[in-house]
Structure formats: C-alpha cells, structure tokens
Design a protein around this motif. Structure first.
Motif, PDB file in Angstrom:
ATOM      1  N   GLU A 168     -11.779  73.459  93.247  1.00  0.00           N
ATOM      2  CA  GLU A 168     -13.124  73.291  93.797  1.00  0.00           C
ATOM      3  C   GLU A 168     -14.177  73.172  92.696  1.00  0.00           C
ATOM      4  OE1 GLU A 168     -13.907  76.421  96.547  1.00  0.00           O
ATOM      5  OE2 GLU A 168     -12.313  75.834  97.939  1.00  0.00           O
ATOM      6  N   LEU A 169     -14.058  73.991  91.657  1.00  0.00           N
ATOM      7  CA  LEU A 169     -15.063  73.991  90.589  1.00  0.00           C
ATOM      8  C   LEU A 169     -14.896  72.812  89.639  1.00  0.00           C
ATOM      9  CD1 LEU A 169     -15.105  77.827  89.753  1.00  0.00           C
ATOM     10  CD2 LEU A 169     -16.845  76.541  91.000  1.00  0.00           C
ATOM     11  N   ALA A 170     -13.651  72.426  89.375  1.00  0.00           N
ATOM     12  CA  ALA A 170     -13.410  71.322  88.445  1.00  0.00           C
ATOM     13  C   ALA A 170     -13.842  69.993  89.048  1.00  0.00           C
ATOM     14  CB  ALA A 170     -11.937  71.262  88.053  1.00  0.00           C
ATOM     15  N   GLY A 171     -13.730  69.903  90.371  1.00  0.00           N
ATOM     16  CA  GLY A 171     -14.158  68.678  91.040  1.00  0.00           C
ATOM     17  C   GLY A 171     -13.183  67.528  90.911  1.00  0.00           C
ATOM     18  N   SER A 172     -12.058  67.771  90.275  1.00  0.00           N
ATOM     19  CA  SER A 172     -11.053  66.719  90.095  1.00  0.00           C
ATOM     20  C   SER A 172      -9.667  67.363  90.054  1.00  0.00           C
ATOM     21  CB  SER A 172     -11.310  65.937  88.810  1.00  0.00           C
ATOM     22  OG  SER A 172     -10.300  64.972  88.589  1.00  0.00           O
ATOM     23  N   TRP A 173      -8.760  66.838  90.866  1.00  0.00           N
ATOM     24  CA  TRP A 173      -7.426  67.437  90.967  1.00  0.00           C
ATOM     25  C   TRP A 173      -6.645  67.357  89.656  1.00  0.00           C
ATOM     26  CZ3 TRP A 173      -3.354  64.211  89.972  1.00  0.00           C
ATOM     27  CH2 TRP A 173      -3.589  62.835  90.058  1.00  0.00           C
ATOM     28  N   ASN A 174      -6.811  66.243  88.896  1.00  0.00           N
ATOM     29  CA  ASN A 174      -6.004  66.120  87.677  1.00  0.00           C
ATOM     30  C   ASN A 174      -6.482  67.048  86.564  1.00  0.00           C
ATOM     31  OD1 ASN A 174      -8.294  64.340  87.488  1.00  0.00           O
ATOM     32  ND2 ASN A 174      -7.354  63.403  85.685  1.00  0.00           N
ATOM     33  N   ILE A 175      -7.782  67.399  86.560  1.00  0.00           N
ATOM     34  CA  ILE A 175      -8.284  68.373  85.580  1.00  0.00           C
ATOM     35  C   ILE A 175      -7.649  69.735  85.827  1.00  0.00           C
ATOM     36  CG2 ILE A 175     -10.338  69.633  84.811  1.00  0.00           C
ATOM     37  CD1 ILE A 175     -11.942  67.095  85.194  1.00  0.00           C
ATOM     38  N   SER A 176      -7.404  70.048  87.106  1.00  0.00           N
ATOM     39  CA  SER A 176      -6.750  71.320  87.455  1.00  0.00           C
ATOM     40  C   SER A 176      -5.344  71.392  86.867  1.00  0.00           C
ATOM     41  CB  SER A 176      -6.684  71.468  88.976  1.00  0.00           C
ATOM     42  OG  SER A 176      -7.972  71.430  89.545  1.00  0.00           O
ATOM     43  N   TYR A 177      -4.654  70.254  86.825  1.00  0.00           N
ATOM     44  CA  TYR A 177      -3.327  70.212  86.195  1.00  0.00           C
ATOM     45  C   TYR A 177      -3.431  70.469  84.685  1.00  0.00           C
ATOM     46  CZ  TYR A 177      -0.526  68.483  90.153  1.00  0.00           C
ATOM     47  OH  TYR A 177       0.164  68.367  91.340  1.00  0.00           O
ATOM     48  N   PHE A 178      -4.444  69.877  84.049  1.00  0.00           N
ATOM     49  CA  PHE A 178      -4.647  70.101  82.613  1.00  0.00           C
ATOM     50  C   PHE A 178      -4.906  71.584  82.325  1.00  0.00           C
ATOM     51  CE2 PHE A 178      -6.329  65.516  82.368  1.00  0.00           C
ATOM     52  CZ  PHE A 178      -5.101  65.038  81.938  1.00  0.00           C
ATOM     53  N   ILE A 179      -5.721  72.215  83.162  1.00  0.00           N
ATOM     54  CA  ILE A 179      -6.069  73.637  82.968  1.00  0.00           C
ATOM     55  C   ILE A 179      -4.821  74.504  83.108  1.00  0.00           C
ATOM     56  CG2 ILE A 179      -7.350  75.586  83.939  1.00  0.00           C
ATOM     57  CD1 ILE A 179      -9.555  73.572  84.699  1.00  0.00           C
ATOM     58  N   GLY A 180      -4.017  74.221  84.150  1.00  0.00           N
ATOM     59  CA  GLY A 180      -2.795  75.004  84.356  1.00  0.00           C
ATOM     60  C   GLY A 180      -1.829  74.882  83.195  1.00  0.00           C
ATOM     61  N   GLY A 181      -1.622  73.661  82.729  1.00  0.00           N
ATOM     62  CA  GLY A 181      -0.731  73.457  81.585  1.00  0.00           C
ATOM     63  C   GLY A 181      -1.265  74.111  80.326  1.00  0.00           C
ATOM     64  N   GLY A 182      -2.584  74.042  80.134  1.00  0.00           N
ATOM     65  CA  GLY A 182      -3.199  74.664  78.950  1.00  0.00           C
ATOM     66  C   GLY A 182      -3.060  76.176  78.967  1.00  0.00           C
ATOM     67  N   LEU A 183      -3.205  76.793  80.144  1.00  0.00           N
ATOM     68  CA  LEU A 183      -3.039  78.255  80.259  1.00  0.00           C
ATOM     69  C   LEU A 183      -1.624  78.663  79.866  1.00  0.00           C
ATOM     70  CD1 LEU A 183      -4.890  78.969  83.643  1.00  0.00           C
ATOM     71  CD2 LEU A 183      -5.615  79.695  81.368  1.00  0.00           C
ATOM     72  N   GLY A 184      -0.647  77.849  80.266  1.00  0.00           N
ATOM     73  CA  GLY A 184       0.738  78.157  79.921  1.00  0.00           C
ATOM     74  C   GLY A 184       0.995  78.105  78.429  1.00  0.00           C
ATOM     75  N   VAL A 185       0.457  77.097  77.780  1.00  0.00           N
ATOM     76  CA  VAL A 185       0.631  76.968  76.328  1.00  0.00           C
ATOM     77  C   VAL A 185      -0.020  78.150  75.606  1.00  0.00           C
ATOM     78  CG1 VAL A 185       0.059  75.569  74.310  1.00  0.00           C
ATOM     79  CG2 VAL A 185       0.808  74.455  76.419  1.00  0.00           C
ATOM     80  N   MET A 186      -1.201  78.576  76.072  1.00  0.00           N
ATOM     81  CA  MET A 186      -1.885  79.729  75.472  1.00  0.00           C
ATOM     82  C   MET A 186      -1.054  81.001  75.614  1.00  0.00           C
ATOM     83  SD  MET A 186      -5.778  78.975  76.781  1.00  0.00           S
ATOM     84  CE  MET A 186      -6.298  80.650  76.394  1.00  0.00           C
ATOM     85  N   LEU A 187      -0.394  81.141  76.765  1.00  0.00           N
ATOM     86  CA  LEU A 187       0.396  82.347  77.029  1.00  0.00           C
ATOM     87  C   LEU A 187       1.594  82.466  76.089  1.00  0.00           C
ATOM     88  CD1 LEU A 187       0.621  84.824  78.880  1.00  0.00           C
ATOM     89  CD2 LEU A 187       2.004  83.441  80.429  1.00  0.00           C
ATOM     90  N   LEU A 188       2.098  81.346  75.620  1.00  0.00           N
ATOM     91  CA  LEU A 188       3.235  81.380  74.694  1.00  0.00           C
ATOM     92  C   LEU A 188       2.932  82.245  73.468  1.00  0.00           C
ATOM     93  CD1 LEU A 188       4.477  77.672  74.715  1.00  0.00           C
ATOM     94  CD2 LEU A 188       5.767  79.673  75.447  1.00  0.00           C
ATOM     95  N   PHE A 189       1.707  82.167  72.983  1.00  0.00           N
ATOM     96  CA  PHE A 189       1.339  82.927  71.785  1.00  0.00           C
ATOM     97  C   PHE A 189       1.280  84.425  72.066  1.00  0.00           C
ATOM     98  CE2 PHE A 189      -0.380  78.653  71.111  1.00  0.00           C
ATOM     99  CZ  PHE A 189       0.155  78.365  69.861  1.00  0.00           C
ATOM    100  N   LEU A 190       0.886  84.808  73.291  1.00  0.00           N
ATOM    101  CA  LEU A 190       0.823  86.231  73.645  1.00  0.00           C
ATOM    102  C   LEU A 190       2.208  86.847  73.733  1.00  0.00           C
ATOM    103  CD1 LEU A 190      -1.958  86.251  76.424  1.00  0.00           C
ATOM    104  CD2 LEU A 190      -2.162  87.033  74.061  1.00  0.00           C
ATOM    105  N   ARG A 191       3.201  86.043  74.049  1.00  0.00           N
ATOM    106  CA  ARG A 191       4.544  86.563  74.276  1.00  0.00           C
ATOM    107  C   ARG A 191       5.260  86.955  72.988  1.00  0.00           C
ATOM    108  NH1 ARG A 191       6.420  83.512  79.722  1.00  0.00           N
ATOM    109  NH2 ARG A 191       5.425  85.080  81.033  1.00  0.00           N
ATOM    110  N   ILE A 192       4.682  86.630  71.873  1.00  0.00           N
ATOM    111  CA  ILE A 192       5.288  86.994  70.591  1.00  0.00           C
ATOM    112  C   ILE A 192       5.410  88.513  70.460  1.00  0.00           C
ATOM    113  CG2 ILE A 192       4.968  86.895  68.076  1.00  0.00           C
ATOM    114  CD1 ILE A 192       3.533  84.206  68.495  1.00  0.00           C
ATOM    115  N   SER A 193       4.486  89.251  71.107  1.00  0.00           N
ATOM    116  CA  SER A 193       4.447  90.719  70.982  1.00  0.00           C
ATOM    117  C   SER A 193       5.438  91.438  71.895  1.00  0.00           C
ATOM    118  CB  SER A 193       3.031  91.217  71.278  1.00  0.00           C
ATOM    119  OG  SER A 193       2.648  90.879  72.596  1.00  0.00           O
ATOM    120  N   VAL A 194       6.156  90.708  72.767  1.00  0.00           N
ATOM    121  CA  VAL A 194       7.068  91.345  73.721  1.00  0.00           C
ATOM    122  C   VAL A 194       8.434  91.576  73.099  1.00  0.00           C
ATOM    123  CG1 VAL A 194       8.120  91.176  76.013  1.00  0.00           C
ATOM    124  CG2 VAL A 194       5.869  90.184  75.596  1.00  0.00           C
TER     125      VAL A 194
END
Length: 414
Positions: A168-194
């Motif tokens: 709803e906020l992005a106003g475009s369905w494909n931007i939502s896909y970019f955001i989801g994929g970007g969040l996943g890539v960011m999470l990879l770096f956090l998992r180093i501490s597990v």
C-alpha cells in the motif's frame, strides 16, 4: 532439573537463536505471502488472468515449497541447521528480486516466467521455518521450548502484515518484491553471529548415525503414522489462508459483498495468527500439553469457519473480522511445527520439521483443486465447507491420537 530464575528464562527466550530465527521467519512470511497479496494487481499489470493464471502460479510456488522442504530438511540434518538458514534465504531473496523485474521481461510466455520464479522462491522459502524451529527447540531448555518457538512464529508472522502495508505504501507491486528480497540479503549478515545447535553437534561426526534419511519416514510403520499425523494437524492453517483468505474475492458475490480484497484478508488473518502463535506457547505451557492446546485452538477455528460461511457475513468488514478470528485459532502453527520437531530424533529432526509444514503448504494445490472441482456442482460456500469438513476431520483425529511431547528430552536419535 533446577528451576530457572525469571532473568535466566528471559535470557533464553530472547537469546540470539530466537531473535535471528524470528527475524528470518518475518522475512520468510513477507516473501511467502507477497504473491497472494499482489496477485491481482501484478497479473493485471502484466496482462494476465488473476484467477486462472494466478492459481497456476500459486500452485507452482506451493510445489516449490514441497520440493524445497525435502531438500532443505535433508540438507539441515546432514550439514547442520545453520547451512539451511543461510542457503534458503539467499535463494528466495534473489528470486523475489527477480520478480520485481517482471515488467521488463519479454511478454511471451510471461505467465511461465512468473511461475518459474515463484517456484524457485518456494524452494528457498521452504527451509526457513523448519531450520529455525529446530535450532530454537534444540537450544532452549525443554520447559521453555513452546514459549521460545511461539516468540519466533508470533513475531515472524507479522511479516504478512508488513507485506500488505508495504504494498500500500510503496504504491507499486514490483517495488514490494525488491524490498522483500533486500530484507533477506540484509538478514544474511546478521546470521553470522548464530551458533550451531549443541544437540546436533553431538551427532554431527557420528559415522554410525544415519542423518537426513527422508525415506526413513516411510520404512517404519510407527514413524510413518507419526509423520502423517503431524501433517494432518497443520492442514486447517493453510485451508483458512489458501482458500478463505487468498481466494476471498470468490466468496464476495454469494455473500452479497461488493468486493473483498484478498491482500487485506491475508493481512487481517495474519494479525490474528501472530497473536494466536504468541498465545499458543503459553497455553501449551499452562496445560502442560501440546495436544490439548492444539485441540482447543482447532475447535475455536472450526466455530469461526462455520459462522463465517453460514452466518450473516454480508459486509467486507465482517469478512475481515472473521479472518482475524480464524487467524487466532490457526495460531497453533508454531506449536504444530514444534510438535513435529519433538516427535523425531536429532538425526532426522530437521528433515521432519522442514518437510512437515511444507507438506501442508504443498497440499494447498490439492485443496484448491478439490474446491474448484466442487464448484462445478455446488456453490462456492458449500464447496469450501466440504473441503473444510475433510481437513478439520483429519486434524482433530490426528491431534487427539498423536503422542504427547511436552517436556520430552530431545537428545535421542531414530
């Protein structure tokens, strides 16, 4: 076993494995349900049919989950829980980023390109929950397992709400896909501490222990029955989401409602599921029973389904309220996955915990196929009710007859 102090309990419940697993499941759910939320606008923008092509693409994603569940389950038992947490998120994050570029793809065979990307995303998404729940179950004291896994699922399931709000906020369905994929890539770096599960480390290099043998679920009668019952217990969760929420727009005409937005139905359903998942761990803890916690939540869900389909659900708002109700009831998702983790030994635990929820997801196409076939002779509401009767019947029987695992020691092998 010595009673833990409140501060010690909190340290376990909010430990690094729990926090990272919760964040991972948050991104997993965001990406898993994003297609259901953007199904209509994305397919219309691409010149495709939201119902016919949308069902085909959704089924491809669910088949990917089924195949990925087996792959990541075996991989997690052979190579460790952390290997799955890293590998699966990389696969589905890249697939979701690629979905964002679909408007720039060649127009020929676009439906198959979209379906292929959702299939790949499904394979990646299959590994996240099982590995996370297995890691948390093996890292926490047995009297805190239910609460710890509920925190993972309760927070993680809010990813569905954020997905809807992002669209709803992005106003475009494909931007939502970019955001989801970007969040996943960011999470990879956090998992180093597990760190890897200590229970798994005890058998990691044991040559005499067969690890990740998926076929072992089918070569022993008792093990096979436990496995099938675990799957059956979870079926109502995806019946409510896969049919009553994702296909919500199909119920609108018969209910006299002008329009029902499937994205909002999914969002409100997951608002309820998030709360229900947080509560389910405490309910199980208080009852000292996984089985009875699931049974009561199933009963609560069934009442909601009956009233939703046959009551006076004549406005869009009422439909969304029932989605919250069903979400609260099916909030035993974390409990059902934890139950699967506790049913099986360390050498096939990740295989069980990863394949069981994905078998449930993989059976969504079967439920939708039955629903579509029944619509040839019955109304949409009656068709949904018939499918629901079978699904809930299997779940109630399995929940009542499966073995209790509350406070069960997990340091054993099959």
């Amino acid at each position: 076993m010595q009673e833990l102090s409140m501060s010690s309990k909190l340290k376990y419940i909010f430990s690094i494995p729990v926090i990272i697993s919760a964040l991972g499941y948050f991104v997993d759910i965001y990406d898993l349900l994003l297609f259901g939320i953007v199904r209509i606008p994305s397919l219309k923008a691409l010149g495709l049919n939201p119902d016919v092509d949308g069902t085909f693409i959704l089924n491809c994603q669910m088949v990917g989950l089924l195949i990925g569940g087996v792959f990541w389950g075996i991989f997690g038992d052979k190579k460790g829980r952390l290997s799955v947490l890293f590998g699966s998120i990389l696969v589905y994050s890249l697939a979701n980023i690629a979905c964002g570029f679909l408007p720039y793809f060649p127009k020929e065979n676009l439906v198959y390109q979209y379906a292929a990307l959702r299939f790949i995303a499904g394979i990646g998404l299959a590994g996240e929950l099982g590995a996370g729940i297995t890691l948390v179950s093996e890292s926490l004291p047995k009297n805190l397992r239910a609460i710890g896994t509920s925190v993972v699922a309760g927070f993680g399931l809010m990813g569905a709400v954020v997905a809807q709000l992002t669209v709803e906020l992005a106003g475009s369905w494909n931007i939502s896909y970019f955001i989801g994929g970007g969040l996943g890539v960011m999470l990879l770096f956090l998992r180093i501490s597990v760190s890897e599960s200590g229970i798994y480390k005890n058998i990691e290099h044991a040559a005499t222990v067969s690890k990740g043998n998926f076929l072992s679920f089918f070569t022993n009668k008792d093990r096979f029955i436990r496995y099938v019952k675990c799957i059956a217990v979870g079926l109502p969760t995806w019946y409510c989401i896969g049919i009553l929420a994702v296909l919500a727009n199909q119920f609108a005409p018969e209910m006299g409602i002008k329009e029902i937005n499937p994205g909002k139905a999914i969002m409100w359903g997951y608002v309820g599921i998030s709360v229900g998942d947080l509560l389910s761990g405490f309910i199980s803890h208080l009852l000292k029973s996984r089985k009875m916690a699931i049974f009561y939540m199933l009963a609560f869900t069934l009442v909601g389904v009956v009233i939703m389909l046959f009551g006076n659900t004549d406005t869009e708002t009422k439909y969304y309220i029932f989605c919250v109700w069903l979400g609260l009831g099916t909030g035993y998702w974390a409990m059902f996955v934890t139950l699967a983790a506790e049913q099986f030994g360390t050498n096939i635990r990740n295989t069980a915990t990863t394949t069981v929820p994905n078998m449930v997801r993989g059976l969504v196409p079967v439920m939708i196929l039955a629903f579509d076939l029944l619509k040839n002779n019955f109304t949409v509401i009656i068709s949904a009710a018939i499918v629901g009767t079978v699904v809930f019947g299997l779940a109630f029987y399995s929940a009542l007859t499966i073995s209790e695992t509350h406070n069960k020691d997990l340091e054993f092998t099959e």
